[in-house]
Design an enzyme around this catalytic site. Structure first.
Site, short mmCIF file in Angstrom:
data_model
loop_
_atom_site.label_atom_id
_atom_site.label_comp_id
_atom_site.label_asym_id
_atom_site.label_seq_id
_atom_site.Cartn_x
_atom_site.Cartn_y
_atom_site.Cartn_z
N LYS A 96 -4.64 -39.55 -15.97
CA LYS A 96 -3.49 -39.44 -16.02
C LYS A 96 -2.92 -37.87 -16.54
O LYS A 96 -3.88 -37.38 -17.39
CB LYS A 96 -2.46 -40.37 -16.54
CG LYS A 96 -2.71 -40.65 -17.98
CD LYS A 96 -2.02 -41.78 -18.58
CE LYS A 96 -2.37 -41.96 -19.90
NZ LYS A 96 -1.67 -43.14 -20.80
N ARG A 104 3.73 -53.05 -23.37
CA ARG A 104 4.28 -51.92 -22.74
C ARG A 104 4.83 -52.47 -21.19
O ARG A 104 6.06 -52.20 -20.89
CB ARG A 104 3.43 -50.72 -22.69
CG ARG A 104 4.05 -49.67 -21.90
CD ARG A 104 3.50 -48.13 -22.23
NE ARG A 104 1.99 -48.24 -21.64
CZ ARG A 104 1.13 -47.34 -21.45
NH1 ARG A 104 1.37 -46.42 -22.45
NH2 ARG A 104 -0.10 -47.44 -20.92
N TYR A 159 10.50 -14.97 -37.99
CA TYR A 159 11.78 -15.45 -37.67
C TYR A 159 12.12 -16.04 -39.22
O TYR A 159 11.62 -16.66 -39.78
CB TYR A 159 11.99 -16.59 -36.83
CG TYR A 159 11.74 -15.84 -35.14
CD1 TYR A 159 12.51 -15.12 -34.80
CD2 TYR A 159 10.82 -16.05 -34.57
CE1 TYR A 159 12.58 -14.44 -33.59
CE2 TYR A 159 10.63 -15.77 -33.31
CZ TYR A 159 11.52 -14.75 -32.66
OH TYR A 159 11.39 -14.29 -31.37
N MET A 186 7.07 -18.37 -30.46
CA MET A 186 6.91 -19.09 -28.95
C MET A 186 5.57 -18.46 -28.27
O MET A 186 4.95 -19.08 -27.59
CB MET A 186 8.12 -18.69 -28.18
CG MET A 186 8.24 -19.15 -26.76
SD MET A 186 9.52 -18.97 -26.11
CE MET A 186 9.52 -19.37 -24.44
C1 LIG Z 1 -3.33 -48.03 -19.81
C2 LIG Z 1 -4.27 -47.19 -20.63
N1 LIG Z 1 -5.46 -47.32 -20.30
C3 LIG Z 1 -6.53 -46.54 -20.86
C4 LIG Z 1 -6.24 -45.59 -21.56
C5 LIG Z 1 -7.16 -44.42 -22.26
O1 LIG Z 1 -7.16 -44.50 -23.42
P1 LIG Z 1 -8.23 -43.46 -24.45
O2 LIG Z 1 -7.70 -42.01 -24.13
O3 LIG Z 1 -7.92 -43.84 -25.79
O4 LIG Z 1 -9.63 -43.78 -23.89
C6 LIG Z 1 -4.70 -44.97 -21.60
C7 LIG Z 1 -4.66 -43.89 -22.34
O5 LIG Z 1 -3.17 -43.57 -22.67
C8 LIG Z 1 -3.96 -45.85 -21.28
O6 LIG Z 1 -2.66 -45.56 -21.03
#
Ligand SMILES: Cc1ncc(COP(=O)(O)O)c(C=O)c1O
Length: 362
Positions: free
Chosen positions: A30, A122, A255, A301
């Site tokens: 992701k 969640r 700044y 920045m």
């Molecule tokens: C649902 C879910 N599974 C697995 C992971 C992977 O976690 P990690 O990066 O700690 O291995 C994440 C990371 O945010 C996650 O949100």
């Protein structure tokens, strides 16, 4: 010119292979693969022997499918675009009994993974009874009309917190729920719960088919007491010096005069800043020039002020991250989570260089 993000592809693949420990892994890709680049990472993970991927975004899922027709692509967020899911053979999370009842017909033939909320809370089911109700209901339908329950999963909210006891609690809750659901006789192709920290702590749990790893695949330690040699970072972030200047004692710069040295000082003005994704917390620490660490004194920045010495010259490069200046080192110092430091990096402003690669990325 600005900063340059360099990734050594060969090292990236080696790091990913080492992180799997020879187990089946669903790679969490992701947020543009933790900002290593989705296409780059998916191709490299495939080469590392990883064929399952998880993301929260439909666009990213489609991109993974474009790269690999056969990969298992798992959408971790609830989705309602069942047509795209079906057309692309995605696996999706099944987050609650309410969702199941509402979309029961639309879900027919789609692969779902039952999600347990656990202490993380969640999203997901709260009880095994609700999950069993879905399983029983699905079996009451003719095969063509039923959802395909191929997986079961959870996510731990405390695995990374070594000083908190909740991990043991959430782990126990999950293992109990799993055994209750398995006692129905239903079997799953995918049973996955563990992130990088949980795997480092416990190894792969009995009866689980996959790990679901993120940060360890990308070469950062989920917690600081793990050996750095087992998590080699393939990424370097560096920036050029645009000017070397001398400040007199008590002369201000930046700044609002944010930096005011007590003595006569030489500074380097560096071509990188928070606009490129350097977190303010990260800039409270040091950078490296020609193998030596120097304190960062101000962050703007697109610039950074570094206090330097006579060894530093205009053509030196300033390293912000490397395998000697590890992301996880700054996590341990309080600069922000590994994924927070990576996620902040500005893909548009930083120049990207991939070493040891012949692929062309879009
Ligand atoms: C649902 C879910 N599974 C697995 C992971 C992977 O976690 P990690 O990066 O700690 O291995 C994440 C990371 O945010 C996650 O949100």
């Amino acid at each position: 010119m600005g900063g340059t993000l360099t990734i050594d592809r060969k090292q990236f693949i080696q790091t990913a292979k080492a992180a799997t420990g020879g187990k089946n892994v669903i790679a969490v890709v992701k947020n543009n693969a933790y900002n290593y680049g989705l296409e780059f990472s998916v191709k490299a993970f495939l080469e590392a022997g990883i064929h399952s991927f998880a993301t929260t975004s439909m666009d990213e899922a489609l991109e993974i499918r474009r790269i690999s027709r056969d990969a298992m692509v798992f959408l971790m967020n609830p989705t309602y675009d069942f047509q795209t899911v079906r057309e692309n053979g995605f696996h999706i999370t099944l987050p609650s009994l309410e969702y199941y009842h509402e979309y029961r017909e639309a879900l027919s033939g789609i692969s779902v993974h039952l999600e347990y909320a656990g202490l993380f809370n969640r999203s997901g089911f709260s009880t095994s009874e609700d999950m069993v109700e879905v399983i029983n209901d699905a079996y009451s339908l003719p095969q063509h009309a039923r959802v395909d329950i191929t997986g079961i999963w959870t996510h731990f909210g405390y695995a990374d917190e070594l000083d908190m006891e909740e991990y043991e609690v959430e782990r126990e809750l999950w293992l109990t729920l799993l055994s209750d659901v398995l006692s129905t006789g239903h079997t799953f192709d995918y049973i996955h719960a563990q992130n990088s920290a949980s795997f480092a702590r416990d190894g792969l749990f009995n009866g689980h088919t996959h790990l679901r790893l993120g940060i360890a695949l990308y070469g950062s330690r989920p917690y600081a007491t793990l050996p750095a040699e087992s998590y080699v970072q393939s990424m370097t972030l560096k920036a050029p010096i645009v000017q070397l200047r001398r400040l007199c004692a008590n002369q201000k710069c930046g700044y609002g005069g944010s930096y005011q040295p007590e003595n006569d000082t030489k500074i380097a003005v560096v071509d990188i800043g928070y606009g490129d994704g350097i977190l303010r917390k990260r800039a409270e620490f040091d950078c490296m020039i020609d193998g030596k660490r120097y304190a960062i004194r101000a962050l703007m920045m697109s610039h950074m002020i570094v206090e330097v010495d006579e060894d530093v010259t205009l053509d030196d490069e300033v390293i912000m991250y490397s395998n000697d200046l590890r992301i996880d080192e700054y996590t341990a110092l309080g600069a922000g989570a590994n994924s927070e430091q990576l996620g902040a990096l500005n893909y548009n402003s930083l120049k990207k260089v991939i070493l040891n690669d012949t692929n062309v990325y879009q």
